[in-house]
Design a protein around this motif. Structure first.
Motif, short mmCIF file in Angstrom:
data_model
loop_
_atom_site.label_atom_id
_atom_site.label_comp_id
_atom_site.label_asym_id
_atom_site.label_seq_id
_atom_site.Cartn_x
_atom_site.Cartn_y
_atom_site.Cartn_z
N ALA A 51 -4.24 6.20 -5.83
CA ALA A 51 -3.66 5.37 -4.78
C ALA A 51 -4.72 4.51 -4.10
CB ALA A 51 -2.95 6.25 -3.76
N VAL A 52 -5.89 5.12 -3.85
CA VAL A 52 -6.96 4.35 -3.22
C VAL A 52 -7.43 3.23 -4.14
CG1 VAL A 52 -9.32 4.47 -2.38
CG2 VAL A 52 -7.69 6.27 -1.76
N GLY A 75 0.81 -1.21 0.00
CA GLY A 75 0.00 0.00 0.00
C GLY A 75 0.85 1.26 0.00
N ASN A 76 1.86 1.31 0.85
CA ASN A 76 2.73 2.48 0.89
C ASN A 76 3.56 2.62 -0.37
OD1 ASN A 76 2.27 3.94 3.32
ND2 ASN A 76 3.29 2.35 4.50
N MET A 100 -4.82 0.47 -4.07
CA MET A 100 -4.83 -0.31 -2.83
C MET A 100 -6.02 -1.25 -2.76
SD MET A 100 -3.40 2.26 0.15
CE MET A 100 -4.39 3.71 -0.27
N SER A 132 1.36 3.48 -3.52
CA SER A 132 0.85 4.84 -3.44
C SER A 132 1.94 5.86 -3.71
CB SER A 132 0.24 5.08 -2.05
OG SER A 132 -0.88 4.23 -1.83
N ALA A 144 -1.17 5.49 3.61
CA ALA A 144 -0.61 5.57 2.26
C ALA A 144 -1.27 6.68 1.44
CB ALA A 144 -0.78 4.23 1.54
N GLY A 145 -2.48 7.11 1.84
CA GLY A 145 -3.08 8.26 1.17
C GLY A 145 -2.23 9.51 1.34
N LEU A 147 -4.32 10.86 -5.02
CA LEU A 147 -5.06 10.21 -3.92
C LEU A 147 -6.07 9.21 -4.46
CD1 LEU A 147 -5.64 9.93 -0.95
CD2 LEU A 147 -7.19 11.89 -1.11
N GLY A 202 1.74 8.63 -6.65
CA GLY A 202 1.91 10.05 -6.36
C GLY A 202 3.00 10.70 -7.19
N ALA A 204 0.84 9.27 -0.98
CA ALA A 204 0.56 9.62 -2.37
C ALA A 204 0.57 11.13 -2.59
CB ALA A 204 -0.79 9.04 -2.78
#
Length: 380
Positions: free
Chosen positions: A121-122, A92-93, A125, A96, A135-136, A118, A100, A139
């Motif tokens: 990234a969502v 996730g990290n 994930m 993202s 992680a948001g 954002l 980003g 990003a």
């Protein structure tokens, strides 16, 4: 049926709104406060120190990225959450961070780049089953700090994002082992006996249907069901019995002014692990146990009981269901529980020996236990 007035409806609505803002019920867990606060602080020191030692040039002050704090709180504070597990933490990290950086590189408008970073990234994930809320923030960092893109580019995902996550992962595994918790969380096959009524796939389907699969793991859901089953069995076995029904031993209470020498002798005479301490009106003020005497050392023979007793001990109302005492004695580390009346006055001491005695005269089976008299004979 009368229709409530608009004023009454408004009052009820405001009351429900106010209740929604109340903190969760239950006492403050001081042990968890210390464990989580100290653990998150140590994780920051460790990750920051390792990144500094790596020789990576500082980029816009981001030697240690801010979302690391949120990740640390998840890993250290709620290690059973699916959001805090190794896969979402790393994937996730890292994913993202890549989203980003690419958004910052390709989109001319900062506001548009932030929105795409954002949202992308969502979406990533969710598709990767790696939902990790901090992680948001990862990003958004490349968009909000262009120096990251200029100096690091896609390497930002590797260092410091994934490197921070790896350090936090290893720290979390060690920290929770040292503090008696489990991380990463239990897998379904590790707690099969706890899910005798349901298969792991059934439990997963229930969590998915209730939209709770991001909040609780299958194995921990099984543990909750097993705990509920144990409570139900205890209710059935102790139906109608109160704590006072099982406490048939008479243990002499102490007062805060009782000399320790006399207290020791009373423990020996009554073969008791602990004795209740009451004031002049009979109200419970503490408990003196053998552990309290051992901590004082062999040289401390004088002084009053009040100097060594455990103040504000765990107690139960004498009319409380017996199953509550079973839970306290089994999980709380206590060998005896003071029982009090509605005014807080001592009624009796319920010991493990009392519970063993009542169970020994009714072994096995699922039928309710019967109260025992002081002489140890089952009452009709």
């Amino acid at each position: 049926m009368p229709i409530p007035s608009p004023r009454l409806s408004l009052q009820r609505g405001l009351r429900r709104l106010a209740e929604a803002f109340r903190p969760p019920s239950g006492p403050l867990d001081l042990g968890a406060l210390v464990r989580v606060s100290l653990g998150t602080a140590l994780s920051v020191l460790l990750a920051g120190g390792l990144i500094a030692a790596s020789g990576l040039p500082e980029v816009a002050g981001f030697m240690l990225i801010a979302p690391f704090g949120a990740s640390a709180l998840l890993v250290v504070g709620v290690p059973n959450s699916p959001l805090a597990q190794p896969w979402p933490l790393l994937v996730g990290n890292g994913g993202s961070a890549l989203v980003g950086v690419l958004a910052a590189m390709w989109l001319p408008s900062d506001l548009l780049a932030a929105a795409v970073a954002l949202g992308g990234a969502v979406a990533f994930m969710h598709a990767a089953r790696a939902l990790h809320p901090p992680a948001g923030g990862v990003a958004l960092l490349p968009v909000l700090s262009p120096d990251i893109v200029t100096d690091l580019g896609l390497r930002f995902a590797l260092m410091p994002v994934i490197s921070d996550a790896l350090v936090l992962l290893v720290f979390g595994m060690v920290w929770h082992r040292l503090t008696g918790r489990v991380y990463p969380f239990r897998q379904p096959h590790e707690t099969a006996p706890a899910a005798q009524r349901f298969s792991p796939s059934d439990l997963a389907a229930i969590l998915s249907r209730l939209r709770l699969d991001s909040n609780i793991g299958v194995a921990d859901f099984a543990r909750l069901l097993a705990a509920a089953d144990e409570v139900a069995r205890a209710d059935a076995r102790t139906e109608g019995l109160t704590c006072a029904d099982a406490a048939h031993r008479s243990l002499p209470p102490l007062s805060p002014d009782t000399p320790l020498v006399e207290a020791r002798q009373r423990m020996l005479d009554s073969r008791a692990y602990s004795l209740a301490v009451i004031d002049g009106a009979g109200h419970l003020v503490g408990v003196l146990s053998q552990s309290d005497l051992l901590r004082a050392g062999p040289d401390r023979h004088d002084g009053p009981v009040g100097a060594l007793m455990t103040c504000r001990p765990v107690s139960l109302p004498a009319r409380a269901p017996l199953r509550k005492a079973l839970s306290v004695l089994a999980e709380g580390g206590w060998r005896a529980i003071p029982l009090t009346d509605d005014e807080g006055r001592l009624v009796a001491m319920l010991t493990r020996a009392d519970l063993i005695d009542i169970l020994a005269h009714h072994p096995g089976g699922t039928s309710p236990l019967q109260p025992r008299s002081a002489s140890g004979i089952a009452e009709p």
